[in-house]
Scaffold this active site. Structure first.
Site, mmCIF file in Angstrom:
data_model
loop_
_atom_site.group_PDB
_atom_site.id
_atom_site.type_symbol
_atom_site.label_atom_id
_atom_site.label_comp_id
_atom_site.label_asym_id
_atom_site.label_seq_id
_atom_site.Cartn_x
_atom_site.Cartn_y
_atom_site.Cartn_z
ATOM 1 C CB CYS A 54 41.488 44.733 44.997
ATOM 2 S SG CYS A 54 41.029 43.017 44.732
ATOM 3 C CG HIS A 100 45.285 44.823 42.453
ATOM 4 N ND1 HIS A 100 45.649 45.068 43.761
ATOM 5 C CD2 HIS A 100 44.530 43.710 42.479
ATOM 6 C CE1 HIS A 100 45.133 44.151 44.550
ATOM 7 N NE2 HIS A 100 44.434 43.307 43.805
ATOM 8 C CD GLU A 116 47.300 48.298 43.602
ATOM 9 O OE1 GLU A 116 46.487 48.831 42.827
ATOM 10 O OE2 GLU A 116 46.992 47.383 44.392
ATOM 11 N N GLY A 169 44.758 43.685 49.016
ATOM 12 C CA GLY A 169 45.387 42.800 49.992
ATOM 13 C C GLY A 169 44.322 41.830 50.460
ATOM 14 C CD GLU A 170 42.000 38.127 52.387
ATOM 15 O OE1 GLU A 170 42.666 37.756 51.399
ATOM 16 O OE2 GLU A 170 40.761 37.996 52.454
ATOM 17 C CB SER A 171 38.768 43.281 52.711
ATOM 18 O OG SER A 171 38.111 42.046 52.519
ATOM 19 C CB ILE A 212 44.553 39.549 42.278
ATOM 20 C CG1 ILE A 212 45.533 39.940 41.159
ATOM 21 C CG2 ILE A 212 45.104 38.388 43.101
ATOM 22 C CD1 ILE A 212 46.852 40.498 41.666
ATOM 23 N NE ARG A 213 43.309 35.893 46.617
ATOM 24 C CZ ARG A 213 43.274 36.554 47.766
ATOM 25 N NH1 ARG A 213 42.272 36.381 48.595
ATOM 26 N NH2 ARG A 213 44.234 37.362 48.118
#
Ligand code: GLN
Length: 239
Positions: free
Chosen positions: A90, A215, A217, A59-61, A151-152
């Site tokens: 991630c 990822h 998942e 997600g966004e850490s 992803i990023r």
């Protein structure tokens, strides 16, 4: 609590504040292992207290850390890490690192737990997402490659265990020569085929913890979830 049930089940929490927690839930639901896996979506400290292990999703850490702080979960998470297995994917991997470079302005709150330094968004802005086939010896059917979805993603910059830390075990690397070229990480004249380059490391286990910079998942392949439960979670349960 019914002790018979307690012995037969293993409770795996998924931090469900932001990011791909629902996808982890689907992957865990598909597992068949020697114990029944009970899934808890963790949003408050009481949820965490029920868990034998935890997954921190991508997600966004920075957002996950901020929401964890607002939910009063940061300290419970740090205490949990000292006793129970945690897997970060991630953004979750960033949170498990002991140090991170390329943070947002104002720095970044980490949970720590693994002796690793990563660079956030380390593949640079042009190459934000890519897929790579990974051959991973520890998985079931190791001859079948696992599709790593990046992803990023963070990039592993260095490993720095101290003597009292459990050893770091590299579980998966990008195939040599597949390091994405970004201005920050691989300059055109640099050798990106050295298999020992830490930037090729994409999955690591340290004692009961694990991180993957990609990822698992987001694929239909649940072999990494199976690996986490088999290699990290089940051995850590008290008899
Ligand atoms: N770049 C994101 C971060 O800093 C991680 C991206 C992801 O989880 N896909 O948290």
């Amino acid at each position: 609590m019914d002790t018979h049930q307690a012995k037969k089940d293993v409770t795996v929490g998924i931090l469900a504040l932001q990011g791909a927690f629902a996808e982890h839930q689907v992957a865990l639901q598909k597992l068949s292992c020697q114990k029944k896996v009970v899934i808890v979506l963790v949003r408050v400290a009481d949820d965490l207290a029920r868990c034998d292990a935890l997954i921190i999703p991508g997600g966004e850490s920075t957002t996950i850390a901020l929401l964890a702080r607002l939910a009063g979960l940061l300290e419970p998470l740090r205490l949990f890490l000292k006793k129970k297995p945690v897997w970060g994917t991630c953004a979750g991997a960033i949170l498990l690192a002991q140090a991170v470079e390329n943070t947002k302005k104002g720095g970044q709150e980490l949970l720590g737990g693994m002796s690793v330094t990563v660079a956030r968004n380390g593949w640079g802005s042009q190459v934000e997402s890519f897929e790579a086939p990974l051959l991973v010896d520890g998985l079931r059917d190791p001859d079948q490659s696992f599709t790593g979805v990046f992803i990023r993603a963070p990039v592993v910059l260095s490993l720095s265990p101290s003597p009292e830390d459990p050893p770091l075990e590299i579980i998966a690397r990008l195939p040599a020569g597949l390091l994405p070229r970004s201005q920050t990480l691989v300059s055109p004249d640099e050798d990106d085929t050295d298999p020992r380059d830490p930037r090729t490391i994409v999955a690591i286990r340290q004692g009961r913890h694990m991180l993957t910079t990609f990822h698992p998942e987001l694929t239909k392949d649940s072999r990494f979830h199976e690996y986490f439960v088999r290699a990290c979670v089940l051995p850590s349960l008290s008899p």
